[in-house]
Each structure stands twice: as C-alpha cells, then as structure tokens.
Motif scaffolding. Structure first.
Motif, PDB file in Angstrom:
ATOM      1  N   PHE B 137       0.885  -1.050   0.015  1.00 40.52           N
ATOM      2  CA  PHE B 137       0.072  -0.221  -0.023  1.00 40.52           C
ATOM      3  C   PHE B 137       0.946   1.317   0.146  1.00 40.52           C
ATOM      4  O   PHE B 137       2.101   1.140   0.173  1.00 40.52           O
ATOM      5  CB  PHE B 137      -0.892   0.013   1.212  1.00 40.52           C
ATOM      6  CG  PHE B 137      -0.055   0.138   2.494  1.00 40.52           C
ATOM      7  CD1 PHE B 137       0.380  -0.942   3.055  1.00 40.52           C
ATOM      8  CD2 PHE B 137      -0.015   1.243   2.936  1.00 40.52           C
ATOM      9  CE1 PHE B 137       1.200  -0.999   4.234  1.00 40.52           C
ATOM     10  CE2 PHE B 137       0.676   1.348   4.299  1.00 40.52           C
ATOM     11  CZ  PHE B 137       1.138   0.464   4.868  1.00 40.52           C
ATOM     12  N   ASN B 139       2.113   4.419   1.552  1.00 44.79           N
ATOM     13  CA  ASN B 139       2.099   5.075   2.989  1.00 44.79           C
ATOM     14  C   ASN B 139       2.985   6.203   2.694  1.00 44.79           C
ATOM     15  O   ASN B 139       4.028   6.440   2.624  1.00 44.79           O
ATOM     16  CB  ASN B 139       3.171   4.402   3.959  1.00 44.79           C
ATOM     17  CG  ASN B 139       2.936   4.967   5.179  1.00 44.79           C
ATOM     18  OD1 ASN B 139       2.192   5.791   5.539  1.00 44.79           O
ATOM     19  ND2 ASN B 139       4.014   4.616   5.899  1.00 44.79           N
ATOM     20  N   ARG B 144       5.557   0.177   0.984  1.00 45.58           N
ATOM     21  CA  ARG B 144       5.980  -0.565   1.965  1.00 45.58           C
ATOM     22  C   ARG B 144       5.027  -1.810   1.931  1.00 45.58           C
ATOM     23  O   ARG B 144       4.036  -1.898   1.777  1.00 45.58           O
ATOM     24  CB  ARG B 144       5.728   0.140   3.503  1.00 45.58           C
ATOM     25  CG  ARG B 144       6.748   1.258   3.688  1.00 45.58           C
ATOM     26  CD  ARG B 144       6.627   1.686   5.345  1.00 45.58           C
ATOM     27  NE  ARG B 144       6.580   0.810   6.120  1.00 45.58           N
ATOM     28  CZ  ARG B 144       6.075   0.820   7.421  1.00 45.58           C
ATOM     29  NH1 ARG B 144       5.810   2.066   7.762  1.00 45.58           N
ATOM     30  NH2 ARG B 144       6.178  -0.266   8.214  1.00 45.58           N
ATOM     31  N   VAL B 146       4.057  -4.712   4.427  1.00 41.64           N
ATOM     32  CA  VAL B 146       3.876  -4.804   5.863  1.00 41.64           C
ATOM     33  C   VAL B 146       3.473  -6.406   6.068  1.00 41.64           C
ATOM     34  O   VAL B 146       2.579  -6.911   5.464  1.00 41.64           O
ATOM     35  CB  VAL B 146       2.404  -4.102   6.265  1.00 41.64           C
ATOM     36  CG1 VAL B 146       2.075  -4.418   7.596  1.00 41.64           C
ATOM     37  CG2 VAL B 146       2.504  -2.531   5.988  1.00 41.64           C
ATOM     38  N   HIS B 147       4.237  -6.852   6.898  1.00 42.55           N
ATOM     39  CA  HIS B 147       4.011  -8.304   7.352  1.00 42.55           C
ATOM     40  C   HIS B 147       2.969  -8.694   8.192  1.00 42.55           C
ATOM     41  O   HIS B 147       2.721  -7.614   8.912  1.00 42.55           O
ATOM     42  CB  HIS B 147       5.383  -8.587   7.917  1.00 42.55           C
ATOM     43  CG  HIS B 147       6.677  -8.243   7.243  1.00 42.55           C
ATOM     44  ND1 HIS B 147       6.805  -8.955   5.895  1.00 42.55           N
ATOM     45  CD2 HIS B 147       7.597  -7.524   7.453  1.00 42.55           C
ATOM     46  CE1 HIS B 147       7.980  -8.300   5.358  1.00 42.55           C
ATOM     47  NE2 HIS B 147       8.449  -7.562   6.502  1.00 42.55           N
ATOM     48  N   GLY B 171      -0.997  -3.322   8.221  1.00 47.10           N
ATOM     49  CA  GLY B 171      -0.355  -2.468   9.064  1.00 47.10           C
ATOM     50  C   GLY B 171      -1.152  -1.871  10.111  1.00 47.10           C
ATOM     51  O   GLY B 171      -0.895  -0.637  10.638  1.00 47.10           O
ATOM     52  N   GLU B 172      -2.376  -2.405  10.243  1.00 43.70           N
ATOM     53  CA  GLU B 172      -3.152  -1.823  11.126  1.00 43.70           C
ATOM     54  C   GLU B 172      -3.671  -2.745  12.415  1.00 43.70           C
ATOM     55  O   GLU B 172      -4.489  -3.597  12.196  1.00 43.70           O
ATOM     56  CB  GLU B 172      -4.691  -1.223  10.467  1.00 43.70           C
ATOM     57  CG  GLU B 172      -5.481  -0.227  11.129  1.00 43.70           C
ATOM     58  CD  GLU B 172      -6.553   0.182  10.175  1.00 43.70           C
ATOM     59  OE1 GLU B 172      -6.529   0.887   9.392  1.00 43.70           O
ATOM     60  OE2 GLU B 172      -7.709  -0.412  10.248  1.00 43.70           O
TER      61      GLU B 172
END
Lengths: 526, 441
Positions: B137, B139, B144, B146-147, B171-172
């Motif tokens: 996505f 950012n 990035r 996100v794992h 990432g949330e």
C-alpha cells in the motif's frame, strides 16, 4: 580511534532534579517527544557513557566540524581549515556571530582552548578519553583562529576534531569535567536546541535556539523521555505517547514495522562485534586453532536467531561499506568438519574419548571465556551460550566466567588474563586499526588486547600510516584485511543495522549514523 | 496433526531449596480444601498420556500430602517445532483457562504467527491474518510491504474463544476474535493501535489498550453486543491490563517513560466502574502486574534503584495485597519476593494455580537465567532444575504444567514441565474437574 561498546546501555538512576513535571509532555503542539532507552545522567557532551547522551549533545552542542553520511567533513563552528605540510598541525578559522545559549556571549577561540584543556585534563571523567591523546596543544592565533598541534603527523586530522565545543565563559575556571558538576546538569551550548530543564522522571525539555547560526529549527520544543525498558518504549510510540524512538530492539522491530502509521529508518550501528582470542596464550598462539574456532561458529545462524538477520556478516575489522573493506576476502564459513581437521593438525586429539580434545601432551584443554555484563545483558548471554555449544560440538571445553563490565575491562584490557572474550568496536571513522593490531599496542591497556604480533601486519600498518596516497592506502588496507582474516585473532561476527522509528506527525526526518540529529532543523511536526 | 515431543528428559523431585527472606504472610493464609482421593490418581488422564512421568511420580508419592509438598518437577519436555519452523524463535506462551490449550508465537523476519495446540494432540492451528491484495500500500510517498503480525492470545472463560492482536497484514493493529474451529475476525477496526486484549474470566468482555482517542488508554468491549466503553483517560500510557479472577476489576500499569505505577479499576455488582486507585505511587517502573488466582494479591516487576553509576538497572518482583489500599514506598520495599529477576513483559510473574507460589526467572548469568519458585506462605525459594537455559515467558496452567521458552542451540523453543502445582493436586480438584467436564474433552 575506536572505543568499546558494552552491548547494553548503562542505566543510571539516583539523580535528583527538579520535581517539576514537564508541561511540554502534555502539550505536544509544535513539539517533538522522543524516547531513549536508559536514563541519561549527565548532559554535557563528554562525560556521558551512553549513546543517548551523545545524541542529546547533538541537539545542544556543535563541533568544529561534522561528518556527513559519506564520511566527508562539513564546516560547523570552524568554517575553513588548513593543514600543515608535515601534517602535525592544523589551522582553523572559526565562525563569527555564533551565540551561546543565553544570547549574551559569542563563540570564539577561547572556547576552543578551554574545551581542549578540559578534554585533556587527567581529572576529567570522560570515557575513552584516550581518543584525545593525539591532540597536543591549541594556540590562539586570533579571536577566531586557532592552531591545533598534534602529537604526531596525522593524515586525517579532522577526524579527531569533530568533538563538541564547550563555553569558556562558563567553564573557563573549571579544572576538569565532572559528571556531577553543575554544567553537566545544566549544559550550555551553541546548538540548535537550548536545554531548559530536566525532571526526576528522567525527562528533559529543550527549546529551539532562535538565534542559532545555522538553519533555525522548525520544531519549537523537544522533550526527551528515558525508558527503563525498550519494549515499553516501543509500545509508547505505537500508542502515540511518543513521536520518535532512536532505537528499536530486535525483539520489537517486527511489531513496529508492522504498524503502517510509523516510519522505520535503518541506520548503520557503526560497530562490529567479534569473539576475541588472546593470541599470546596457550593453544591460541597457533593460527590453526584460532581458525578452527572461527570455523566452529555458525555466525549466520546467530545473526538470524538473535538479531532477526538485521546485520551483515564481516570477514575483517571494518564495516563492509568502508573503503578499507576488502570484498574479495571471504569470511570463514561455518564448517565443523574443517574445524576438527584444523584442531587435529594443531595436535589436539580426544585421547581419553570423553568428547573433548586434549593437547599434544595429553593435557586437558579448557579455554577461559571472560564475559562482560552490564545489566541483564541478555544478548551477550545468548551469544556466549551459543558459542560454548558450538565449541563443544568440535571438542573444545569453554569455561564461561561472567563479570561486571569494569572488572572485565581490568582483567581483559588491563591484565590480559583471559583466553576468549566478546566485545565490539565502534567506529568514529572507518579505517585506522593500527591500535587494534599493531604490536606496539600489545601492552596493558592498549587496544591490541588480543596481543596480536605479526611482522607483516606491523609493516603494512606503518606503511599505511605513512602514505598520503589514498589509493595506495586502500590497497594496503585490503592486504591487511586479507592477512587479518587468515590470522583470525578475532572471530569476526557482524556489523548490525539499527532502526529508529517515528510517527506520521513528524516529517522530513533524515538521520545520520555519526550525528543522529544532524538534520533536526529541517524536521517538521504536523 | 499431533503434538510431537522431542525430548523426554526425566527430572524428578525437589530441586535445590533454600529459605530466603521472611515468609510473605507467615504461616497460615487461605486454607486449601482437603483433597478427596486417596489412591494417588491425582493427575487427570490427559496428563498421564502426555507426561509418562506422572505415573512414576504418583507411585513415588502415593499420598497427596507428600505429593503436594514443596515445589517439584515431575517431567519436562520440549515441544516439537512445526515443520518448516525449525529455524524460528518461539515465544509468548498462553494457556487456555482450563489448561487444555497452549499457544505460542513463532517469529521470523517476515511474520509472526500464533500456534494453538491442545494437550490431547488432536488440534493444532496457525493464527495468521492476511488480507488478500492489501499487502502493498502507499504510505505517504513510500511503498511499504507490511508483514502479518499476530500476538497476545487471550482465552475466553470457556476456553473455546480467544482474542488476539493482529495487524491483518495491512499495518493496522486491531483486536481479532476467534474460536476453536471458527475463523477469526476483527471485532473493532480503528486506524490507531489496539492491543493487549484480555478476556474477562467470568464474562464475554475484553479489556484492551487503544490509542484511538489518546495515548494508550484502557477500553472495554462487550463481545455479545459489540459495545465499546473507554475506561481510562489521561496523558499516561495505560498498559498490561489484567482482570481479577472474579471479573470485578482490572489491574494495569500506568505511567510515562521510566515511571509506571500499578493501578486498579473496580466495578460494583451492577457492573458500573466505581473505583479507581493506585496500588503503587512511587518513582519506580512497575510493570506487567498479574493477579493471583484468588484475586487477593498482585505480583509485578519493579525497577530497583542502583547506587553506582556504572551499574545497570535491576528488577525485583513485588507481591502486594489487592485490598483497596495505596502502599507507601516503605511498605512496597518490604513486599519484595524476588530480587534481580528477568523481566518478562509477555507473561509477567507466574502464579501457581493455588495462588501461593510465584514463579520467575532469576537474572543469574552463571546458570543462564534459571527458573525459581517462591512460596509466599513459607518464604522458601525453590530452584527448578529444568536443565534449560535462557528461560523466559513462564506460565503455569491450571493442571500444574509449567510452560516457558528456553534457548536450544541458538533458537528459543517451548518447553512444558509437569509440576506438582496443579489444582487437582493441591486439593481444588472439584473445581478443576467441573471445568474440564464443562468442555468437550
């Protein structure tokens, strides 16, 4: 010059400051709140033991020169310089119109004289102050020009002149820098931020220096909060209590990286870690034994298990990004088989079939590994435990002896009473390893604490120091790297990548490994 | 998939035992119920099949009065790592309320998964939330990846549901709820971080920490009606919430930077939050409180001040009564049960099911952080000779199984050790049996 890292931040309590809470912590408008692991107990740029103290000094103080990310020198309080042709001195032209915090006093040559006097004072409480020994004297040529004389010819004199400058009008009558001095608790500098106060929670409030000579800081105030636990600090960032943390532990890094509101910035740790072998003792005199020990250690596995792979294996005593690093030298790859062969070639055999090797005369072999501790030192314990296991698998018995960092320093650096140990060297430049491996440094308290003596390396190091031809110097260092990899006085492990993180409130963040807050003036808050 | 066992090292009997400090309460305290059985069959069958050593132990100590004395290790085993996870660290253990399910997390560079297993060996599951197509996505201006990060499992009272934190692979960080055999889902979505979910042991409520309206406050989610309530406000970060066993209160750490204190939130019989007070109020870092099974005590880590500038931080464990009182520094300093311990923020100090012993890891480099148990009633300290090194994340299940992670080679592995601390052994078996039979085992 390099200095030791103790692997963990030394944490100090017991200081008494104002009990006034920093109201800034509750009002973050146009302010930055950042976190450091470990309490900072002294705020001047020299007496602090911690990297966090050095970062704080970056905000409050300026040096004569600074070093950028490519290793080049940039003017700071010195605007220009000229080296003597024999490289034994340097003339510095000092910046005019620089005001000390408080706004009444101006920076001039007397400040440089006072600073040099204090950092060379034998009574000053400065860790690793041997780095200043090469500075001989400083002479005031005019109000804004000084000449600094060195003890010997230096090809790279600015390297030792990046230290922060102290105010003569405050410290002119002081005989030494002390950790408990008034100045260490109420520092005055020329830097982009002014120290306001600290409280007994370990919080420090800074405000922007409106009359700073350089770019004015856009963030009006900074609050530094110190944490006794790194994970709690990382959680405070993720729960919006902090805007930035300067270090994320390997344990917390995946969670922080998994938060898309945060930006994670890697930066070079500027150090390398190694297992050291006392080349002047017993079987460790034999190069084959030292190589065998290195072959027995699975460095990659350790790096992955302990640091999440966030680093780079090295084959010699330089960071891989250094001009001195010889990329053609391959590290000693993990091979217990080769290790056993080398031990056998050195005459070590398991005579009594107990799983451990004996010496040529049948004597049992037990290597004493002295381990420095500072606090829990979890990672050190993990690494030496792994090391002991690796060596056991190849038949070497390792006797781990844990001790306080200061005791370790006395026994290992001072008395050379050890077989094996673990340490790391930090870089403040990337090349000069003379003190580490030249035989002239193989004495009590010398940096060559592995007692390494090799005529070829001695002559190469001397040759490298003598030349001003950079390409020649690089070629010599590449050769040194090759020899040191073969001789294996260290099991060279890795240089780590550190990580900082900040919230989306902060923009324009750029950090540099040598000077973390160098670009802070251009940072902004939303 | 079965729960495989690698190591069957058989350790027996009391390890070194020494009296340290004074008894916390002196002799007496809460009387334990009389154990009813007389044939020595005090380990449930499921344990017998899992720990073969329990039979030997039962034979050696046929009489319960002997069997439950002191702190004893019966048998220790290392759990077999999942296939493909041999080179991953394992951490952050959690037991279900009935002691039948164990979860732990595996960590690699990319993802953190929660593995759930049961003692009968017929259930295993990876909790690992990924949203398809949303891994990459924008950012700001930076792309990035996100794992997926999943952590902090907390079980419901019935041991059938659980809550945990996950970033969903996007990432949330949100709280997800799942159940044995049911796919997990996010129950509350917020761009701010939610974490540290803790399921009320008596009802379908989850306390958790959120930054949604502040900087780390406690919130309460009613799982049944999805109603959300904010429990705390202020500039301090409120973290590590844990319920009282009766569900009528929460204890947590609250503070900033290097100073956190222990606070308590209490509710009345109608469920209204009526009281909020500080148990500690001093300039120390009091972290990760855990409540005793009877709800009368809390144990927590506290930073110890040091004298020498070159000495580093040391941590102690304090055990403090939960009696509505705020304790002075002098009183708190007299309530230390263990000094120089290793701080485990994942689990906190571990209580025995009978609530009279604290288990912890000593910061002892010579023995690579050994495990100790402290008996609050007698003041005796027992070292558990597990033969493991670099121990962490201690927990004891209701059945008396001590779980922890320890370093094997270079990797952290999960160990389970049968002790004589289970409720069934300590005389509270009727309670335990009812819990077990309540489930479908």
């Amino acid at each position: 010059m390099r200095h030791f890292n103790s692997f963990t931040n030394l944490v100090v309590l017991c200081l008494v400051f104002s009990t006034t809470a920093l109201k800034a912590t509750s009002n973050r408008k146009n302010g930055l709140v950042y976190g450091e692991a470990g309490r900072i107990d002294t705020f001047d740029p020299f007496t602090s033991h911690e990297a966090s103290g050095q970062r704080l000094a970056d905000l409050i103080f300026d040096g004569l020169v600074s070093i950028d990310s490519s290793g080049k020198y940039q003017p700071q309080l010195a605007t220009s310089w000229k080296e003597a042709t024999d490289h034994t001195s340097i003339d510095l032209v000092l910046r005019k119109g620089v005001l000390w915090h408080g706004g009444k006093e101006s920076f001039d040559a007397d400040d440089v004289l006072t600073t040099v006097r204090l950092i060379k004072s034998s009574k000053s409480e400065i860790p690793n102050k041997e780095r200043f020994e090469v500075i001989g004297s400083v002479k005031k040529i005019s109000s804004h020009k000084v000449r600094i004389q060195f003890q010997r010819a230096l090809l790279d004199p600015l390297r030792v002149l990046a230290f922060k400058i102290l105010p003569d009008h405050v410290l002119g009558t002081s005989k030494a820098l002390k950790r408990e001095s008034v100045f260490a608790k109420n520092p005055i500098g020329t830097g982009p931020y002014i120290f306001v106060r600290a409280n007994d929670h370990g919080e420090i409030l800074l405000k922007a220096h409106s009359r700073y000579f350089g770019d004015k800081a856009k963030i009006k105030q900074i609050v530094l909060k110190t944490f006794s636990d790194q994970s709690v600090m990382a959680q405070s960032l993720m729960f919006n209590s902090l805007d930035l943390i300067t270090y994320i532990s390997p344990r917390d890094l995946p969670e922080v990286m998994g938060d898309r509101k945060l930006s994670v910035i890697p930066y070079d740790a500027l150090s390398f870690t190694f297992f050291a072998m006392n080349t002047g003792r017993g079987i460790l005199r034999d190069r084959r034994v030292r190589q065998a020990i290195s072959y027995a250690v699975n460095r990659k596995e350790m790096l992955n298990a302990f640091f999440g792979g966030k680093g780079q294996l090295i084959s010699g005593p330089f960071p891989p990004t250094s001009w001195a690093y010889n990329l053609n030298v391959k590290g000693i790859a993990y091979s217990p088989e080769k290790s056993r062969v080398l031990f056998a070639q050195a005459g070590l055999k398991d005579i009594d079939k107990d799983g451990y090797l004996e010496g040529p005369d049948g004597e049992s072999i037990r290597l004493v590994f002295k381990v420095p501790l500072a606090g829990e030192s979890e990672m050190v314990k993990r690494m030496v435990l792994a090391f002991q296991n690796y060596l056991r698998q190849t038949g070497i018995k390792v006797d781990l002896q844990f001790m306080d960092w200061l005791v370790w320093k006395n026994q290992v650096i001072g008395k050379r009473d050890y077989d094996l140990t673990i340490a790391s060297w930090s870089f403040d430049d990337a090349s000069n390893i003379s003190s580490l491996f030249h035989s002239s440094g193989a004495h009590a308290w010398g940096n060559n604490f592995v007692n390494f003596k090799n005529d070829q390396v001695d002559s190469l190091l001397t040759e490298a120091e003598a030349t001003s031809d950079f390409e020649k110097k690089r070629a010599i260092y590449h050769k040194i790297h090759q020899v040191l990899a073969q001789e294996a006085p260290y099991t060279y492990l890795w240089t780590l990548m550190h990580h900082a993180a900040h919230s989306s409130r902060i923009s324009g963040v750029r950090i540099e490994p040598f000077t973390f807050f160098k670009h802070v003036s251009s940072w902004r808050v939303r | 998939m079965n729960l495989f066992i690698l190591l069957s090292a058989f350790l027996m009997g009391v390890s070194s035992c020494s009296a340290q400090w004074n008894s916390f309460f002196g002799r007496g305290g809460v009387p334990l119920l009389e154990f009813q059985a007389s044939d020595g069959d005090y380990f449930p069958g499921v344990i017998g099949s899992f720990f073969e050593g329990s039979e030997y132990y039962s034979n050696r100590y046929p009489y319960l009065n002997e069997a439950k004395k002191n702190i004893r290790l019966v048998q220790i085993k290392q759990l077999n790592s999942a296939v493909g996870a041999e080179n991953l660290n394992e951490a952050n253990l959690s037991w279900s309320a009935d002691g039948m399910y164990l979860s732990y997390e595996t960590v690699d560079n990319n993802n953190r998964k929660i593995q759930v297993k049961n003692l009968t060996g017929d259930y295993t599951r990876d909790l690992y939330v990924v949203s398809k197509g949303s891994n990459n996505f924008l950012n700001g201006m930076v792309n990035r990846y996100v794992h997926s990060y999943n952590s902090g499992l907390s079980w419901s009272r019935g041991s059938t549901q659980f809550a945990f934190m996950s970033n969903g692979g996007v990432g949330e960080y949100n709280i997800y709820i799942g159940a044995v055999g049911v796919k997990e889902e996010a129950v509350l979505k917020s761009p701010s971080k939610d974490g540290y979910a803790n399921w009320n042991p008596q009802s379908n409520e989850i306390a958790f920490v959120s930054a949604r309206s502040g900087n780390g406050d406690l919130y309460l989610l009613n799982v049944d009606n999805k109603k959300l309530a904010r429990l705390t406000k202020g500039n301090e970060v409120d973290i590590f919430p844990q319920w009282f066993p009766d569900g009528r209160g929460l204890v947590y750490s609250s503070g900033n930077a290097s100073t956190h204190n222990i606070k308590v939130l209490l509710r009345d019989q109608d469920g209204r939050w009526v009281k909020h007070y500080k148990v500690t109020n001093w300039r120390r870092d009091d972290l990760r409180p855990t409540v005793s099974p009877d709800g009368k005590l809390i144990a927590f880590y506290s930073s110890a001040r040091t004298q020498n500038f070159n000495r580093s931080m040391k941590w102690n464990i304090h055990v403090v009564p939960l009696d509505g009182k705020s304790y002075s520094s002098k009183e708190l300093n007299s309530m230390i049960v263990a000094r120089n311990v290793v701080v485990d923020l994942n689990t906190g100090p571990a209580w025995s099911p009978d609530g009279r012993k604290i288990f912890y890891v000593k910061n002892d480099p010579k023995e690579f952080n050994p495990i100790f148990g402290y008996d609050l009633f007698t003041g005796r300290v027992y070292q558990l000779k597990t033969g493991t090194r670099m121990n962490r994340d201690l927990l004891i299940s209701q059945l008396g199984i001590l779980s922890f992670r320890a370093q094997v080679g270079v990797w952290d592995r999960v160990f389970v050790a049968l002790t004589n601390q289970g409720l069934q052994l300590q005389g509270l078996n009727h309670y335990l049996d009812s819990r077990i039979h309540y489930e479908t085992f």
